[in-house]
Design a protein around this motif. Structure first.
Motif, PDB file in Angstrom:
ATOM      1  N   PRO A   1       0.811  -1.220   0.000  1.00 17.59           N
ATOM      2  CA  PRO A   1       0.000   0.000   0.000  1.00 17.59           C
ATOM      3  C   PRO A   1       0.843   1.269   0.000  1.00 17.59           C
ATOM      4  CG  PRO A   1      -0.947  -1.603   1.496  1.00 17.59           C
ATOM      5  CD  PRO A   1       0.389  -2.149   1.072  1.00 17.59           C
ATOM      6  N   ALA A   2       1.964   1.256   0.732  1.00 16.68           N
ATOM      7  CA  ALA A   2       2.852   2.416   0.741  1.00 16.68           C
ATOM      8  C   ALA A   2       3.455   2.637  -0.641  1.00 16.68           C
ATOM      9  CB  ALA A   2       3.959   2.228   1.773  1.00 16.68           C
ATOM     10  N   ARG A   3       3.813   1.549  -1.324  1.00 15.07           N
ATOM     11  CA  ARG A   3       4.391   1.683  -2.664  1.00 15.07           C
ATOM     12  C   ARG A   3       3.351   2.192  -3.659  1.00 15.07           C
ATOM     13  NH1 ARG A   3       8.359  -3.183  -4.228  1.00 15.07           N
ATOM     14  NH2 ARG A   3       9.169  -1.514  -5.545  1.00 15.07           N
ATOM     15  N   LEU A   4       2.130   1.686  -3.559  1.00 13.02           N
ATOM     16  CA  LEU A   4       1.073   2.155  -4.449  1.00 13.02           C
ATOM     17  C   LEU A   4       0.731   3.622  -4.166  1.00 13.02           C
ATOM     18  CD1 LEU A   4      -1.290  -0.970  -4.454  1.00 13.02           C
ATOM     19  CD2 LEU A   4       0.427  -0.326  -6.172  1.00 13.02           C
ATOM     20  N   TYR A   5       0.707   3.986  -2.889  1.00  8.39           N
ATOM     21  CA  TYR A   5       0.464   5.377  -2.498  1.00  8.39           C
ATOM     22  C   TYR A   5       1.546   6.284  -3.083  1.00  8.39           C
ATOM     23  CZ  TYR A   5      -0.182   9.484   0.476  1.00  8.39           C
ATOM     24  OH  TYR A   5      -0.379  10.772   0.932  1.00  8.39           O
ATOM     25  N   TYR A   6       2.802   5.879  -2.942  1.00  9.73           N
ATOM     26  CA  TYR A   6       3.927   6.669  -3.468  1.00  9.73           C
ATOM     27  C   TYR A   6       3.820   6.800  -4.988  1.00  9.73           C
ATOM     28  CZ  TYR A   6       8.729   8.000  -4.620  1.00  9.73           C
ATOM     29  OH  TYR A   6       9.850   8.649  -5.106  1.00  9.73           O
ATOM     30  N   THR A   7       3.543   5.695  -5.668  1.00 14.12           N
ATOM     31  CA  THR A   7       3.504   5.705  -7.129  1.00 14.12           C
ATOM     32  C   THR A   7       2.390   6.600  -7.653  1.00 14.12           C
ATOM     33  OG1 THR A   7       4.486   3.506  -7.304  1.00 14.12           O
ATOM     34  CG2 THR A   7       3.201   4.263  -9.185  1.00 14.12           C
ATOM     35  N   THR A   8       1.209   6.530  -7.027  1.00 12.57           N
ATOM     36  CA  THR A   8       0.104   7.365  -7.495  1.00 12.57           C
ATOM     37  C   THR A   8       0.331   8.842  -7.153  1.00 12.57           C
ATOM     38  OG1 THR A   8      -1.143   6.855  -5.475  1.00 12.57           O
ATOM     39  CG2 THR A   8      -1.592   5.514  -7.424  1.00 12.57           C
ATOM     40  N   ALA A   9       1.090   9.104  -6.097  1.00 14.68           N
ATOM     41  CA  ALA A   9       1.358  10.497  -5.714  1.00 14.68           C
ATOM     42  C   ALA A   9       2.489  11.110  -6.534  1.00 14.68           C
ATOM     43  CB  ALA A   9       1.709  10.570  -4.229  1.00 14.68           C
ATOM     44  N   VAL A  10       3.527  10.306  -6.816  1.00 16.46           N
ATOM     45  CA  VAL A  10       4.754  10.833  -7.415  1.00 16.46           C
ATOM     46  C   VAL A  10       4.892  10.458  -8.890  1.00 16.46           C
ATOM     47  CG1 VAL A  10       7.288  10.818  -7.197  1.00 16.46           C
ATOM     48  CG2 VAL A  10       5.864  10.777  -5.152  1.00 16.46           C
ATOM     49  N   GLY A  11       4.256   9.350  -9.290  1.00 18.40           N
ATOM     50  CA  GLY A  11       4.372   8.896 -10.670  1.00 18.40           C
ATOM     51  C   GLY A  11       5.610   8.070 -10.941  1.00 18.40           C
ATOM     52  N   LYS A  12       6.252   7.594  -9.886  1.00 21.12           N
ATOM     53  CA  LYS A  12       7.445   6.761 -10.019  1.00 21.12           C
ATOM     54  C   LYS A  12       7.283   5.503  -9.176  1.00 21.12           C
ATOM     55  CE  LYS A  12      10.679  10.580 -10.858  1.00 21.12           C
ATOM     56  NZ  LYS A  12      11.099  10.135 -12.197  1.00 21.12           N
ATOM     57  N   VAL A  13       8.163   4.522  -9.410  1.00 24.27           N
ATOM     58  CA  VAL A  13       8.199   3.309  -8.603  1.00 24.27           C
ATOM     59  C   VAL A  13       9.525   3.311  -7.855  1.00 24.27           C
ATOM     60  CG1 VAL A  13       8.151   0.787  -8.622  1.00 24.27           C
ATOM     61  CG2 VAL A  13       6.805   2.074 -10.297  1.00 24.27           C
ATOM     62  N   THR A  14       9.478   3.106  -6.552  1.00 22.93           N
ATOM     63  CA  THR A  14      10.698   3.203  -5.759  1.00 22.93           C
ATOM     64  C   THR A  14      10.840   1.997  -4.851  1.00 22.93           C
ATOM     65  OG1 THR A  14      12.003   4.706  -4.357  1.00 22.93           O
ATOM     66  CG2 THR A  14       9.655   4.467  -3.825  1.00 22.93           C
ATOM     67  N   SER A  15      11.901   1.999  -4.067  1.00 17.33           N
ATOM     68  CA  SER A  15      12.179   0.886  -3.160  1.00 17.33           C
ATOM     69  C   SER A  15      11.162   0.847  -2.026  1.00 17.33           C
ATOM     70  CB  SER A  15      13.583   1.035  -2.562  1.00 17.33           C
ATOM     71  OG  SER A  15      13.644   2.185  -1.729  1.00 17.33           O
ATOM     72  N   LYS A  16      11.071  -0.318  -1.389  1.00 17.27           N
ATOM     73  CA  LYS A  16      10.169  -0.443  -0.239  1.00 17.27           C
ATOM     74  C   LYS A  16      10.560   0.538   0.859  1.00 17.27           C
ATOM     75  CE  LYS A  16       9.259  -5.366  -1.015  1.00 17.27           C
ATOM     76  NZ  LYS A  16      10.226  -5.585  -2.125  1.00 17.27           N
ATOM     77  N   GLN A  17      11.881   0.690   1.085  1.00 12.48           N
ATOM     78  CA  GLN A  17      12.329   1.598   2.146  1.00 12.48           C
ATOM     79  C   GLN A  17      11.854   3.022   1.888  1.00 12.48           C
ATOM     80  OE1 GLN A  17      14.273  -0.671   0.394  1.00 12.48           O
ATOM     81  NE2 GLN A  17      16.319  -0.644   1.281  1.00 12.48           N
ATOM     82  N   GLN A  18      12.097   3.529   0.678  1.00 13.48           N
ATOM     83  CA  GLN A  18      11.726   4.906   0.388  1.00 13.48           C
ATOM     84  C   GLN A  18      10.216   5.085   0.396  1.00 13.48           C
ATOM     85  OE1 GLN A  18      13.734   6.672  -2.939  1.00 13.48           O
ATOM     86  NE2 GLN A  18      12.360   8.422  -3.040  1.00 13.48           N
ATOM     87  N   ALA A  19       9.479   4.107  -0.163  1.00 21.69           N
ATOM     88  CA  ALA A  19       8.019   4.219  -0.189  1.00 21.69           C
ATOM     89  C   ALA A  19       7.450   4.211   1.232  1.00 21.69           C
ATOM     90  CB  ALA A  19       7.424   3.077  -1.000  1.00 21.69           C
ATOM     91  N   LEU A  20       7.960   3.310   2.084  1.00 23.32           N
ATOM     92  CA  LEU A  20       7.483   3.257   3.470  1.00 23.32           C
ATOM     93  C   LEU A  20       7.822   4.542   4.213  1.00 23.32           C
ATOM     94  CD1 LEU A  20       8.358  -0.443   4.295  1.00 23.32           C
ATOM     95  CD2 LEU A  20       6.083   0.560   4.488  1.00 23.32           C
TER      96      LEU A  20
END
Length: 269
Positions: free
Chosen positions: A192-211
């Motif tokens: 969920p943190a990764r999906l939240y990050y991707t929809t907010a930023v438009g990028k895919v990142t590591s679990k650490q950064q997304a969390l």
């Protein structure tokens, strides 16, 4: 044994592995992981001789954050003009051939280049997300770099795909959830943190950064408390080996928290 393999119908992971919470892993460092990733090229050559293809490392080997003994070695083989090749079957066969005994670190996925360009098929965790990972962070290991041919997914495309990913996982059976090993559950609780990050930023990142991004956001205040607790555990497990072995009795709570987190992101998107 593959982390996606169900040990036996109706048998939970902790029942099938009473003395081994984590699946067996090799204690390889980043340098060894990259060496193993490069070696997969020879395996691919043996399976699909005569075809044009490119090999990329992505995931934690691409955007950083690889954790020896915890992270997978994620590799994509992009095939030009695969014809009648069964890419799903070949993905499983090349993955099996690439892994050493008692190791499931390497995960190889084969894709048709045209399918990535047109994004006309569904894959686990999203084809648009895969394209973003290839464009932004993948490391070229073998063959011509084909990324200039990939159109970047739109923000709306990533948003819609995030919903589809969450819906697909919340619809999984109890048997599927009960056979997920702890490292799979750690990835799902972070999703969920990764999906939240991707929809907010438009990028895919590591679990650490997304969390980290998610836990600092205002949205974290509305997150289910049990999911929030396990999300912080998933963040800690990236850095501390001892945190990767929660008690067996906690796994039902972890599963429940993972499901409630996915339900939350569905409501939030």
């Amino acid at each position: 044994m593959s982390v996606n393999e169900i040990p036996r119908a109706g048998k939970s992971y902790e029942e099938a592995h009473p003395y081994d919470l984590l699946p067996p892993r090799t204690a390889s460092g980043l340098e060894e992981a990259m060496s193993r990733a490069l070696g997969v090229a020879e395996t691919v050559k043996a399976f699909i001789p005569g075809y044009r293809w490119t090999l990329y490392a992505l995931g934690s080997l691409g955007y950083g954050g690889y954790v020896p003994g915890w992270s997978d070695i994620d590799l994509d083989v992009i095939v030009s003009d695969p014809g009648e090749l069964d890419l799903a079957k070949l993905s499983s066969e090349i993955t099996e051939a690439s892994n050493e005994l008692n190791s499931d670190e390497i995960d190889v996925k084969l894709f048709d280049l045209d399918a990535l360009i047109e994004r006309n098929r569904s894959i686990d965790y999203g084809i648009a997300n895969r394209v973003v990972m290839l464009l932004d962070s993948a490391k070229l290991l073998h063959g011509p770099d084909i990324r200039s041919r990939l159109p970047r997914p739109t923000h709306m495309e990533l948003h819609d795909e995030a919903r589809n990913i969450a819906e697909a996982l919340t619809g999984k059976s109890d048997e599927w959830w009960n056979t997920r090993p702890v490292d799979d559950l750690a990835a799902i609780i972070a999703l969920p943190a990764r999906l939240y990050y991707t929809t907010a930023v438009g990028k895919v990142t590591s679990k650490q950064q997304a969390l980290s991004y998610f836990l600092k956001s205002d949205a974290a205040g509305t997150y289910p408390p049990e999911a929030w607790t396990w999300a912080t555990w998933a963040y800690l497990a990236r850095f501390t080996a001892d945190a990767r072995k929660p008690p067996m009795s906690g796994l039902p709570m972890l599963r429940s928290a993972a499901r409630s987190g996915l339900e939350w992101i569905l409501r939030s998107l």
